[in-house]
Design an enzyme around this catalytic site. Sequence first.
Site, PDB file in Angstrom:
ATOM      1  N   GLU A  13       0.817  -1.212   0.000  1.00 17.82           N
ATOM      2  CA  GLU A  13       0.000   0.000   0.000  1.00 17.82           C
ATOM      3  C   GLU A  13       0.864   1.282   0.000  1.00 17.82           C
ATOM      4  O   GLU A  13       0.458   2.303  -0.546  1.00 17.82           O
ATOM      5  CB  GLU A  13      -0.964  -0.043   1.192  1.00 17.82           C
ATOM      6  CG  GLU A  13      -1.884   1.146   1.322  1.00 17.82           C
ATOM      7  CD  GLU A  13      -2.719   1.455   0.069  1.00 17.82           C
ATOM      8  OE1 GLU A  13      -3.079   0.516  -0.661  1.00 17.82           O
ATOM      9  OE2 GLU A  13      -2.980   2.659  -0.166  1.00 17.82           O
ATOM     10  N   GLY A  14       2.047   1.226   0.618  1.00 14.88           N
ATOM     11  CA  GLY A  14       2.942   2.396   0.612  1.00 14.88           C
ATOM     12  C   GLY A  14       3.312   2.787  -0.809  1.00 14.88           C
ATOM     13  O   GLY A  14       3.222   3.960  -1.201  1.00 14.88           O
ATOM     14  N   HIS A  15       3.729   1.797  -1.614  1.00 10.14           N
ATOM     15  CA  HIS A  15       4.037   2.077  -3.022  1.00 10.14           C
ATOM     16  C   HIS A  15       2.797   2.593  -3.744  1.00 10.14           C
ATOM     17  O   HIS A  15       2.865   3.543  -4.524  1.00 10.14           O
ATOM     18  CB  HIS A  15       4.515   0.799  -3.725  1.00 10.14           C
ATOM     19  CG  HIS A  15       5.783   0.220  -3.189  1.00 10.14           C
ATOM     20  ND1 HIS A  15       5.802  -0.935  -2.442  1.00 10.14           N
ATOM     21  CD2 HIS A  15       7.076   0.630  -3.282  1.00 10.14           C
ATOM     22  CE1 HIS A  15       7.056  -1.230  -2.113  1.00 10.14           C
ATOM     23  NE2 HIS A  15       7.848  -0.295  -2.598  1.00 10.14           N
ATOM     24  N   ARG A 166      10.043  -5.704   3.302  1.00  8.70           N
ATOM     25  CA  ARG A 166      10.792  -6.627   4.171  1.00  8.70           C
ATOM     26  C   ARG A 166       9.922  -7.227   5.274  1.00  8.70           C
ATOM     27  O   ARG A 166      10.378  -8.144   5.964  1.00  8.70           O
ATOM     28  CB  ARG A 166      12.009  -5.928   4.779  1.00  8.70           C
ATOM     29  CG  ARG A 166      13.097  -5.635   3.748  1.00  8.70           C
ATOM     30  CD  ARG A 166      14.390  -5.191   4.416  1.00  8.70           C
ATOM     31  NE  ARG A 166      15.521  -5.183   3.500  1.00  8.70           N
ATOM     32  CZ  ARG A 166      15.986  -4.096   2.875  1.00  8.70           C
ATOM     33  NH1 ARG A 166      15.422  -2.924   3.064  1.00  8.70           N
ATOM     34  NH2 ARG A 166      17.015  -4.185   2.056  1.00  8.70           N
TER      35      ARG A 166
END
Length: 261
Positions: A13-15, A166
């Site tokens: 979701e960050g990307h 990660r």
Amino acid sequence: MVGFVPTMGFFHEGHRSLLRAARAECDVAAVSIFVNPLQFGPGEDLASYPRDVDRDLAIADAEGIDLAFMPHVEEMYPGGTPEVTVDPGPLAQRLEGASRPGHFRGVLTVVAKLFQVVGRSRAYFGEKDFQQLVLVRRMVNDLSFPVEIVGCPVSREPDGLAMSSRNVYLSPEERQAAVCLYEGLRAAAKRVHDGDRGVEQVVAEIADRIDAEPLAELDYAAVVDEATFEDVDRLEGPARALVSATVGKPRLIDNVRLDPA
Ligand code: AMP
């Protein structure tokens, strides 16, 4: 305007939040997916870094991205490891840079190369990697790249853990333990909100929370001025609390803004 989102892939979701911002604000939206060997240290996870290009491309497509650049290592570094690289300066010696020698030289070198490919543009970076964001901004200013840098807020799991490619390395127990980074930061932010202006106590608040978690080992906890990234003794203006800890295999990082009203 071209909107550009440099990544190492394995989207979460960050990307996606960066892709959405680029799509919403620019005429053309582009993403790069490149696991950059130059920014990994000898004992680090270059070989095992998670990858799933098909899934990434499906996500980029779903977010309306026009173009994906996915070079091979030989395309980016045709002469092997480059001899001429970007010197990231003294800020890159601290915090993440102290734990990962050479990391920011590798990051800035690949970002500089990608900016050459993309040209005049607006590039989107996550605040998750706050020191990286500050260094990219400095490179663009100091070396006059025709690129506007946009910082985007940290995307989090429902319990507050910062999303990261990660995180897949975490066992279920480690995944539960990993929330201690955010909990420490949140406790620190509350302390500041409640009127504490002493940095020592704020840093101790974070360290104590990590130390209380048997599966986590603190690497650093720090408070820096938001603009200069210098250490501060007392909180008088906007600052960032940053933390890094190893939880099982991965080293995790996170940060929050501290707002002394
Ligand atoms: P990476 O693929 O890990 O190199 O990350 C690519 C970009 O996504 C970088 O600008 C990161 O800061 C950003 N990013 C990674 N995780 C997050 C997150 N949880 N929230 C916001 N941005 C992120």
